[in-house]
Design a protein around this motif. Structure first.
Motif, short mmCIF file in Angstrom:
data_model
loop_
_atom_site.label_atom_id
_atom_site.label_comp_id
_atom_site.label_asym_id
_atom_site.label_seq_id
_atom_site.Cartn_x
_atom_site.Cartn_y
_atom_site.Cartn_z
N THR A 34 -9.19 -9.18 2.07
CA THR A 34 -8.11 -9.15 1.66
C THR A 34 -6.62 -9.02 1.97
OG1 THR A 34 -8.05 -6.34 1.11
CG2 THR A 34 -9.52 -7.82 -0.11
N ALA A 36 -5.44 -10.57 4.05
CA ALA A 36 -4.73 -12.53 4.35
C ALA A 36 -4.45 -13.04 2.63
CB ALA A 36 -6.19 -13.13 4.65
N TYR A 38 -2.51 -10.51 0.86
CA TYR A 38 -1.05 -10.05 0.82
C TYR A 38 -0.25 -10.67 1.45
CZ TYR A 38 -3.51 -6.32 -2.52
OH TYR A 38 -3.82 -5.58 -3.08
N ARG A 39 -0.65 -10.74 2.70
CA ARG A 39 -0.38 -11.36 3.82
C ARG A 39 -0.39 -13.49 3.40
NH1 ARG A 39 -0.39 -10.50 9.08
NH2 ARG A 39 -1.42 -8.19 9.36
N VAL A 98 4.92 -6.87 4.77
CA VAL A 98 4.23 -7.84 4.09
C VAL A 98 3.79 -6.71 3.64
CG1 VAL A 98 1.88 -6.80 5.93
CG2 VAL A 98 1.41 -8.00 3.55
N ALA A 102 3.27 -5.32 -0.73
CA ALA A 102 1.97 -5.30 -1.31
C ALA A 102 1.86 -3.93 -1.95
CB ALA A 102 0.69 -4.81 0.39
N ARG A 108 -0.36 -6.13 -6.59
CA ARG A 108 -1.68 -5.65 -6.58
C ARG A 108 -2.12 -6.36 -7.33
NH1 ARG A 108 -1.35 -3.24 -1.95
NH2 ARG A 108 -3.75 -2.77 -2.37
N GLU A 127 -12.55 -6.72 3.57
CA GLU A 127 -12.35 -5.33 4.70
C GLU A 127 -10.58 -5.72 3.72
OE1 GLU A 127 -9.03 -6.90 7.36
OE2 GLU A 127 -10.70 -7.92 7.44
N ARG A 129 -7.75 -2.17 2.32
CA ARG A 129 -7.36 -0.61 2.07
C ARG A 129 -7.50 -0.22 1.01
NH1 ARG A 129 -5.65 -3.16 6.05
NH2 ARG A 129 -4.00 -3.01 7.32
N ASP A 130 -7.77 -0.90 0.26
CA ASP A 130 -8.24 -0.18 -1.20
C ASP A 130 -10.06 -0.48 -1.64
OD1 ASP A 130 -7.20 -2.67 -1.71
OD2 ASP A 130 -6.32 -1.65 -3.38
N ILE A 131 -10.22 -0.69 -0.71
CA ILE A 131 -11.66 -1.59 -1.27
C ILE A 131 -12.54 -0.47 -2.10
CG2 ILE A 131 -13.47 -3.12 -0.83
CD1 ILE A 131 -11.18 -4.76 -0.78
N ARG A 180 3.58 0.71 9.40
CA ARG A 180 2.60 0.31 8.43
C ARG A 180 2.36 0.93 7.47
NH1 ARG A 180 -0.99 -5.14 8.66
NH2 ARG A 180 -0.57 -4.69 11.11
N ASP A 184 1.90 1.79 3.64
CA ASP A 184 0.59 1.63 2.51
C ASP A 184 0.05 3.21 2.59
OD1 ASP A 184 1.06 -1.11 4.15
OD2 ASP A 184 -0.93 -0.84 5.61
N ARG A 187 2.25 4.76 -0.50
CA ARG A 187 3.21 4.03 -1.82
C ARG A 187 2.39 4.75 -2.97
NH1 ARG A 187 -0.91 -0.66 0.47
NH2 ARG A 187 -2.83 -0.68 -0.45
O1 C5P Z 1 -4.83 -5.70 7.07
P1 C5P Z 1 -4.04 -6.57 7.50
O2 C5P Z 1 -2.84 -6.14 8.64
O3 C5P Z 1 -4.33 -8.11 7.36
O4 C5P Z 1 -3.56 -6.40 6.23
C1 C5P Z 1 -1.60 -6.67 5.97
C2 C5P Z 1 -0.91 -5.52 4.99
O5 C5P Z 1 -1.84 -6.26 4.05
C3 C5P Z 1 -1.14 -3.87 4.69
O6 C5P Z 1 -0.27 -3.58 6.00
C4 C5P Z 1 -1.02 -3.50 3.84
O7 C5P Z 1 -0.61 -3.61 3.66
C5 C5P Z 1 -1.77 -5.05 2.71
N1 C5P Z 1 -3.18 -4.70 1.78
C6 C5P Z 1 -3.44 -4.27 1.45
N2 C5P Z 1 -4.16 -3.68 1.03
C7 C5P Z 1 -5.18 -4.51 1.15
C8 C5P Z 1 -5.19 -5.51 2.17
C9 C5P Z 1 -4.05 -5.16 2.96
O8 C5P Z 1 -2.35 -3.27 0.18
N3 C5P Z 1 -7.01 -4.36 0.74
#
Ligand code: C5P
Length: 223
Positions: A34, A36, A38-39, A98, A102, A108, A127, A129-131, A180, A184, A187
């Protein structure tokens, strides 16, 4: 009824991506990265004339974007509106911007909807942050992967060196990771948090193989 879901959350650089990829292979599950998504949105914002804090314009950009995650051998190719941004979304510029994007409600809402749609039949390891807390709160197995900030910075540093980036110092990477994680975790919407029913695993001093094996063991035990 749906197939099982594994949720893997945790801070930046805890080893989520590599471990998740291995688990997907071993357990024959679909891999959903996930971060990817947001990126990819962040990459598109940076390419456009839109400022990273122009929420209404970014909301429109999200609803007009098509993100695809396509399995390709042992990695995932990331496409946005048909362009391959697999490498482009891993730059420091995207990484530094990012979290601000995000954190926006429309971003979101749009991406979580797509993630839930992709996972509606289960059979995946996701994979992010909020799965475990928001995207798939009913996941059968939830893992919260952590590691000390020193260890996480060191891993990222070695990764960048291997990619040929010799300009970023270890200290710079460490400060970026701290910043970061702070954004994260603080927020308003779906912050980075361990779900109450998640199992916390610290990866300090453990190899990828050890962490992977432990999660596979937990999966077998939980299902
Ligand atoms: O996992 P990765 O480092 O690629 O995630 C990049 C950014 O995307 C995180 O630092 C976060 O800000 C955001 N993100 C998120 N929720 C997710 C996955 C990623 O907010 N489920």
């Amino acid at each position: 009824t749906r197939q099982p879901i594994v949720a893997i959350d945790g801070p930046a650089g805890a080893g989520k991506s590599t471990v998740t990829r291995h688990i997907a292979q071993l357990l024959n599950l679909m891999y959903l990265d996930t971060g990817a998504m947001y990126r990819a949105i962040t990459w598109k914002v940076l390419q456009s004339q839109i400022s990273v804090d122009d929420e209404p314009a970014i909301a429109q950009l999200v609803s007009g974007s098509r993100i695809e995650l396509i399995p390709d051998q042992d990695q995932i190719r990331v496409l946005i509106d048909g362009s391959d941004v697999t490498e482009a979304i891993r730059t420091q510029e995207v990484t530094r911007n990012v979290s601000a994007i995000a954190a926006q409600v429309a971003v979101r809402r749009g991406l979580v909807k797509q993630q839930q749609q992709l996972g509606r039949r289960g059979g995946l390891v996701a994979e992010g942050r909020d799965i475990g807390t928001h995207v798939f709160p009913d996941a059968e197995l939830k893992i919260f992967l952590t590691a000390s900030v020193e260890e996480r910075a060191k891993r990222r540093y070695l990764e960048l060196q291997q990619k040929g980036d010799l300009n970023t110092s270890l200290e710079e990477i460490k400060q970026d990771i701290i910043r970061r994680d702070e954004l994260d975790s603080n927020r308003t919407i779906a912050p980075l948090r361990k779900a109450v029913d998640a199992i916390e695993l610290s990866t300090d001093g453990l190899s990828i193989e050890q962490v992977t094996n432990e999660i596979v063991r937990l999966y077998t035990e939980h299902l």
